[in-house]
Design a protein around this motif. Structure first.
Motif, PDB file in Angstrom:
ATOM      1  N   LEU A  64       2.704 -31.691  47.335  1.00 56.71           N
ATOM      2  CA  LEU A  64       3.632 -31.586  48.461  1.00 56.71           C
ATOM      3  C   LEU A  64       4.860 -32.465  48.258  1.00 56.71           C
ATOM      4  O   LEU A  64       5.568 -32.781  49.227  1.00 56.71           O
ATOM      5  N   ILE A  65       5.146 -32.838  47.036  1.00 55.93           N
ATOM      6  CA  ILE A  65       6.288 -33.689  46.756  1.00 55.93           C
ATOM      7  C   ILE A  65       7.575 -33.035  47.275  1.00 55.93           C
ATOM      8  O   ILE A  65       7.772 -31.826  47.168  1.00 55.93           O
ATOM      9  N   GLY A  66       8.409 -33.842  47.901  1.00 47.33           N
ATOM     10  CA  GLY A  66       9.643 -33.324  48.480  1.00 47.33           C
ATOM     11  C   GLY A  66       9.527 -32.987  49.952  1.00 47.33           C
ATOM     12  O   GLY A  66      10.555 -32.816  50.613  1.00 47.33           O
ATOM     13  N   LEU A  67       8.299 -32.888  50.472  1.00 44.69           N
ATOM     14  CA  LEU A  67       8.101 -32.631  51.892  1.00 44.69           C
ATOM     15  C   LEU A  67       7.935 -33.958  52.630  1.00 44.69           C
ATOM     16  O   LEU A  67       7.559 -34.970  52.044  1.00 44.69           O
ATOM     17  N   GLU A 126       0.141 -23.142  48.661  1.00 44.02           N
ATOM     18  CA  GLU A 126       0.666 -22.207  49.663  1.00 44.02           C
ATOM     19  C   GLU A 126       1.476 -22.952  50.727  1.00 44.02           C
ATOM     20  O   GLU A 126       2.523 -22.475  51.169  1.00 44.02           O
ATOM     21  N   VAL A 127       0.973 -24.119  51.146  1.00 44.77           N
ATOM     22  CA  VAL A 127       1.717 -24.926  52.115  1.00 44.77           C
ATOM     23  C   VAL A 127       3.058 -25.343  51.527  1.00 44.77           C
ATOM     24  O   VAL A 127       4.104 -25.268  52.192  1.00 44.77           O
ATOM     25  N   ARG A 128       3.044 -25.776  50.287  1.00 44.12           N
ATOM     26  CA  ARG A 128       4.279 -26.197  49.616  1.00 44.12           C
ATOM     27  C   ARG A 128       5.290 -25.056  49.574  1.00 44.12           C
ATOM     28  O   ARG A 128       6.480 -25.249  49.822  1.00 44.12           O
ATOM     29  N   ARG A 129       4.815 -23.866  49.289  1.00 42.96           N
ATOM     30  CA  ARG A 129       5.723 -22.711  49.220  1.00 42.96           C
ATOM     31  C   ARG A 129       6.269 -22.365  50.605  1.00 42.96           C
ATOM     32  O   ARG A 129       7.472 -22.135  50.769  1.00 42.96           O
ATOM     33  N   ALA A 130       5.365 -22.368  51.618  1.00 44.16           N
ATOM     34  CA  ALA A 130       5.793 -21.946  52.964  1.00 44.16           C
ATOM     35  C   ALA A 130       6.769 -22.925  53.582  1.00 44.16           C
ATOM     36  O   ALA A 130       7.751 -22.526  54.232  1.00 44.16           O
TER      37      ALA A 130
END
Length: 444
Positions: free
Chosen positions: A362-365, A434-438
């Motif tokens: 999740l890097i960047g979030l 999927e969370v990272r993409r969404a």
């Protein structure tokens, strides 16, 4: 304004949302604009939106406006929608288990069956639990800095039941309880069932604002504070000792009951002293064995000053009559032989591995979490709507929770909570990608 006109307007919006004419994410007119266009009083326009929000059709965001919700997503998606859907990777609920726990249960039940005390488990138990089992729980708690007498422990059917028993015994309908603006959803359910009024304590990045709590105490007659100072759910905070001492000073000054929820406290290494140790005369300490051992056990405990124990026993009698004898005996055996301590150590290691994986993927979030927690909070960008993100993820077989089940203020933060403890690591990797993409498409 005649009731028929008001209801007609609510029904019109509801029909437009149901038909798709007003699509999810649509920004509705401001309250003032609606009042002008429809010829309403401003208070009536606000009431229209309030009813639509209560119906789960719209959500208001301070400074941004009122938006149509994604109605295909349950209003309180996901923590009170506990379902097992084949093929869906569950980041809603934490039921962390380790390899070998099934065999551990089989062995524990076998040993229990051979014990000389088995016949006693077929009979009613004392409402607060058998004395030797309460003493066992007290020894277990001493290792966490909660040094108490066995008589101060009452055994309950899981921590959630412990919260309900505490509310039933020590509070009454209409009492005002201060809670964090984002708090454990299960306490909200208990408060609603017992008709308590919850008042939100604002928070900053590092935890609840106790200066704001002091101001609330000056304006309102607050009876209790519900708090999770060690591994807050959903934010992962571990409050430092000055924060805890500040809360104790406020509680003593205003005569507040402190309800300390320690369900996830075992995951934190060497946290500051619990509130129960700092203010034993004011604090009820609630926890259990769902997260550190297994959710199906339904064994928990409430620790309270002796003068409150009889009221807690009456609440237990009114709900389940007595403690879960078979499961309590099993858990106490595991406490005594070191199994619980071993599982807690292994789960701390497991939780750290999952947090490390999440941080990598999740890097960047904008992620808020504790390095040894089984959950984390993803703060969404300004142009992202939590219900739409959650619905997109669900369509891709990943279930997450929005902020709604945790929010106690009128402002619902734009965020999602991810429970990391249920899937295996390979499945968790897929879900986090999927969370990272969404979420990432709103960032980059």
């Amino acid at each position: 304004m005649p009731r028929a006109r008001y209801k007609t307007l609510v029904d019109r919006f509801a029909a437009q949302i149901a038909s798709g004419e007003l699509a999810p994410g649509t920004r509705l007119p401001t309250h003032r604009q609606l009042a002008v266009v429809e010829g309403l009083a401003l208070a009536t326009a606000s009431r229209v939106y309030a009813e639509l929000e209560a119906m789960g059709l719209v959500s208001g965001e301070t400074g941004r406006g009122t938006f149509v919700r994604e109605i295909a997503l349950p209003l309180s998606h996901g923590v009170d929608q506990q379902t097992s859907v084949p093929g869906v990777l569950d980041l809603n609920f934490n039921y962390p288990t380790l390899p070998g726990q099934v065999e551990l249960l089989r062995s524990g039940l076998r040993q229990l069956a051979l014990s000389g005390d088995l016949e006693a488990l077929l009979r009613y138990q004392p409402h607060a639990g058998r004395s030797h089992e309460r003493a066992c729980m007290a020894r277990h708690l001493a290792a966490r800095g909660v040094v108490i007498q066995a008589e101060e422990v009452v055994i309950v059917s899981g921590a959630q039941h412990g919260l309900a028993v505490t509310v039933m015994a020590l509070l009454k309908p209409g009492d005002v309880v201060a809670v964090d603006a984002l708090t454990y959803s299960g306490f909200k359910v208990v408060a609603d069932a017992h008709r308590l009024e919850l008042i939100a304590i604002p928070y900053a990045d590092d935890g609840p604002d106790l200066n704001a709590l002091e101001k609330l105490c000056q304006r309102r007659r607050i009876k209790a504070v519900y708090t999770m100072p060690t591994l807050h759910n959903p934010m992962g905070w571990v409050m430092d000792l000055p924060w805890r001492e500040h809360l104790v000073r406020i509680a003593r000054q205003h005569g507040l009951l402190l309800i300390e929820d320690a369900a996830y406290a075992f995951l934190a290494d060497n946290p500051p002293a619990p509130l129960k140790a700092l203010a034993p005369e004011l604090t009820v300490y609630v926890s259990g064995f769902s997260k550190n051992v297994a959710t199906g056990l339904r064994v928990g405990y409430v620790v309270a000053p002796l003068q409150w124990v009889s009221a807690l026993e009456r609440a237990i009698r009114a709900t389940i009559w007595n403690t879960p004898g078979v499961m309590t005996s099993l858990v106490c055996g595991w406490i005594e032989d070191g199994t619980v301590a071993r599982l807690e150590a292994e789960k701390r290691f497991d939780a750290r591995a999952r947090q490390t994986l999440a941080r990598e993927l999740l890097i960047g979030l904008n992620v808020i979490s504790h390095p040894a927690s089984y959950f984390l909070w993803v703060q969404l960008p300004e142009d992202a709507r939590a219900d739409q993100v959650a619905m997109e993820l669900l369509a891709n077989k990943v279930a997450v929770s929005t902020a709604e089940p945790f929010a106690t203020s009128s402002v619902i933060p734009r965020g999602i909570r991810l429970a990391l403890g249920s899937p295996d690591l390979d499945a968790l990797r897929v879900a986090l990608q999927e969370v990272r993409r969404a979420v990432g498409r709103y960032v980059y």
